[in-house]
Write a protein that holds these residues in place. Structure first.
Motif, PDB file in Angstrom:
ATOM      1  N   GLU A  88      -8.458 -10.010 -10.954  1.00 47.51           N
ATOM      2  CA  GLU A  88      -7.022  -9.739 -10.897  1.00 47.51           C
ATOM      3  C   GLU A  88      -6.226 -11.053 -10.850  1.00 47.51           C
ATOM      4  OE1 GLU A  88      -6.484  -6.161  -8.523  1.00 47.51           O
ATOM      5  OE2 GLU A  88      -4.670  -7.076  -7.734  1.00 47.51           O
TER       6      GLU A  88
ATOM      7  N   TRP B 185      -4.657  -0.936 -12.795  1.00 51.98           N
ATOM      8  CA  TRP B 185      -4.841  -0.164 -11.556  1.00 51.98           C
ATOM      9  C   TRP B 185      -4.952   1.345 -11.804  1.00 51.98           C
ATOM     10  CZ3 TRP B 185      -1.357  -4.317 -11.742  1.00 51.98           C
ATOM     11  CH2 TRP B 185      -1.692  -5.404 -10.951  1.00 51.98           C
TER      12      TRP B 185
ATOM     13  N   GLU C  11       5.137  -1.174   1.009  1.00 49.95           N
ATOM     14  CA  GLU C  11       5.037  -0.988  -0.450  1.00 49.95           C
ATOM     15  C   GLU C  11       6.409  -0.626  -1.034  1.00 49.95           C
ATOM     16  OE1 GLU C  11       2.627  -1.601  -2.607  1.00 49.95           O
ATOM     17  OE2 GLU C  11       1.037  -2.083  -1.189  1.00 49.95           O
TER      18      GLU C  11
ATOM     19  N   ASP D 246       3.784 -10.513  -6.862  1.00 48.27           N
ATOM     20  CA  ASP D 246       2.505  -9.832  -6.607  1.00 48.27           C
ATOM     21  C   ASP D 246       1.333 -10.810  -6.650  1.00 48.27           C
ATOM     22  OD1 ASP D 246       1.703  -7.295  -5.742  1.00 48.27           O
ATOM     23  OD2 ASP D 246       0.646  -6.930  -7.602  1.00 48.27           O
TER      24      ASP D 246
ATOM     25  N   TYR E 200       5.306  -8.542   4.362  1.00 46.13           N
ATOM     26  CA  TYR E 200       4.078  -7.799   4.048  1.00 46.13           C
ATOM     27  C   TYR E 200       2.858  -8.703   4.304  1.00 46.13           C
ATOM     28  CZ  TYR E 200       1.636  -3.944   1.601  1.00 46.13           C
ATOM     29  OH  TYR E 200       0.841  -2.867   1.286  1.00 46.13           O
TER      30      TYR E 200
ATOM     31  N   PHE F 142       8.448  -3.657  -1.134  1.00 49.82           N
ATOM     32  CA  PHE F 142       7.970  -4.569  -2.192  1.00 49.82           C
ATOM     33  C   PHE F 142       8.537  -4.157  -3.552  1.00 49.82           C
ATOM     34  CE2 PHE F 142       5.074  -6.960  -4.847  1.00 49.82           C
ATOM     35  CZ  PHE F 142       4.716  -8.053  -4.070  1.00 49.82           C
TER      36      PHE F 142
ATOM     37  N   PHE G 242       1.144 -12.138  -3.295  1.00 56.31           N
ATOM     38  CA  PHE G 242       0.602 -11.117  -2.394  1.00 56.31           C
ATOM     39  C   PHE G 242      -0.914 -10.982  -2.547  1.00 56.31           C
ATOM     40  CE2 PHE G 242      -0.878  -6.840  -1.557  1.00 56.31           C
ATOM     41  CZ  PHE G 242      -0.439  -6.642  -0.255  1.00 56.31           C
ATOM     42  N   VAL G 243      -1.369 -10.959  -3.793  1.00 60.98           N
ATOM     43  CA  VAL G 243      -2.805 -10.744  -4.041  1.00 60.98           C
ATOM     44  C   VAL G 243      -3.640 -11.877  -3.440  1.00 60.98           C
ATOM     45  CG1 VAL G 243      -4.579 -10.540  -5.839  1.00 60.98           C
ATOM     46  CG2 VAL G 243      -2.492  -9.207  -6.011  1.00 60.98           C
TER      47      VAL G 243
ATOM     48  N   ILE H  31      -3.506   0.356   0.624  1.00 63.16           N
ATOM     49  CA  ILE H  31      -2.885  -0.657  -0.253  1.00 63.16           C
ATOM     50  C   ILE H  31      -3.378  -0.484  -1.692  1.00 63.16           C
ATOM     51  CG2 ILE H  31      -2.723  -3.147  -0.717  1.00 63.16           C
ATOM     52  CD1 ILE H  31      -2.813  -3.577   2.353  1.00 63.16           C
ATOM     53  N   GLU H  32      -4.670  -0.287  -1.849  1.00 65.54           N
ATOM     54  CA  GLU H  32      -5.227  -0.104  -3.199  1.00 65.54           C
ATOM     55  C   GLU H  32      -4.771   1.239  -3.793  1.00 65.54           C
ATOM     56  OE1 GLU H  32      -6.095  -2.794  -4.286  1.00 65.54           O
ATOM     57  OE2 GLU H  32      -8.197  -3.306  -4.022  1.00 65.54           O
TER      58      GLU H  32
HETATM   59  C1  LIG Z   1       2.060  -5.117  -3.170  1.00 62.54           C
HETATM   60  C2  LIG Z   1       0.704  -4.720  -3.705  1.00 62.54           C
HETATM   61  N1  LIG Z   1       0.100  -3.615  -3.200  1.00 62.54           N
HETATM   62  C3  LIG Z   1      -1.141  -3.294  -3.674  1.00 62.54           C
HETATM   63  C4  LIG Z   1      -1.782  -4.021  -4.627  1.00 62.54           C
HETATM   64  C5  LIG Z   1      -3.112  -3.611  -5.133  1.00 62.54           C
HETATM   65  N2  LIG Z   1      -4.116  -4.570  -4.877  1.00 62.54           N
HETATM   66  C6  LIG Z   1      -1.112  -5.136  -5.093  1.00 62.54           C
HETATM   67  N3  LIG Z   1      -1.642  -5.912  -6.057  1.00 62.54           N
HETATM   68  N4  LIG Z   1       0.147  -5.482  -4.643  1.00 62.54           N
END
Ligand SMILES: Cc1ncc(CN)c(N)n1
Length: 239
Positions: free
Chosen positions: A97, A177, A228, A55, A124, A231, A58-59, A148-149
């Motif tokens: 974050e 979150w 998602e 993650d 992704y 993931f 990803f971020v 996504i959020e």
């Molecule tokens: C895979 C994923 N999706 C959403 C988020 C939320 N920013 C995240 N951190 N990572």
């Protein structure tokens, strides 16, 4: 506002209509076994650590996507000032974050510099990159941004409900979150997306090009939900 858009707004907006229509995949993304395992305290910690490292990667990509949405808002929005403030607030959150991921990684012994993006993560990130193009409409991009959020907000807030067995050491993760402030931020993004989607729906009625935008936004929303799920699957080791 008139016709179809007015009808949609009365029912909670275009997004809620789509979430009802695509309920199964939405539930799949927001009530995934990985999240349910955090919620009932049975989470496998090697899966959690895998999620943490992936993650973080990803971020970092998501920050670039957020920047592209910010530029679109500045260029294309009919409420540029209001929209850019919401997005900028989200970007400030992403800055925190990233620092948080680094701190958590060192706490859990995850070596971020040695973490290699796995297939689902790569796909992704590639999807996000395709949406950073200036050709992608602001309406489509903000819908994706919201989705996504919102998946993380819905998922982690579920782990903080009363009578859950979320382990104390994962409470902070879920708070990140699942807290009310993040919930409100997601609500603001949803309002922006709904406003633009309803405008596209109105444009359709008066014969302007709105159909493509609406169709594309709906398709990309479903793609987000699918990514998602993949993931989470990757984090659990089932992908
Ligand atoms: C895979 C994923 N999706 C959403 C988020 C939320 N920013 C995240 N951190 N990572």
């Amino acid at each position: 506002m008139e016709g179809k858009a007015k009808e949609e707004a009365g029912k909670g907006g275009v997004i809620d209509t789509w979430l009802r229509k695509h309920r199964l995949i939405y539930i799949g993304a927001t009530r995934h076994p990985f999240i349910l395992a955090i919620r009932d305290g049975t989470v496998n910690y090697s899966s959690f650590k895998k999620w943490l490292g992936q993650d973080y990667i990803f971020v970092r990509e998501f920050v670039a996507f957020a920047a592209s949405v910010l530029i679109k808002a500045w260029k294309e929005s009919d409420d540029s000032e209001g929209d850019t403030e919401v997005i900028l607030g989200g970007m400030a959150g992403l800055h925190d974050e990233i620092a948080w991921f680094k701190k958590e990684a060192s706490k859990w012994g995850v070596e971020l510099s040695e973490t290699v993006p796995q297939k689902a993560n790569q796909l992704y990130c590639r999807f996000l990159e395709s949406l950073m193009s200036p050709e992608v409409d602001y309406t489509v991009a903000i819908t994706v941004f919201w989705a996504i959020e919102a998946v993380y907000q819905e998922s982690f807030a579920h782990c903080l409900e009363p009578d859950t067995n979320t382990p104390p050491e994962l409470q902070e993760v879920c708070q990140r979150w699942g807290n009310d402030g993040f919930g409100q931020y997601c609500h603001s993004l949803k309002k922006i997306a709904n406003r633009l989607l309803e405008k596209a729906s109105d444009d359709l009625i008066v014969g302007k090009a709105g159909d493509d935008v609406l169709k594309k936004a709906e398709v990309e929303l479903i793609r987000v939900l699918e990514h998602e799920v993949e993931f989470w699957n990757m984090s659990r080791g089932t992908a």
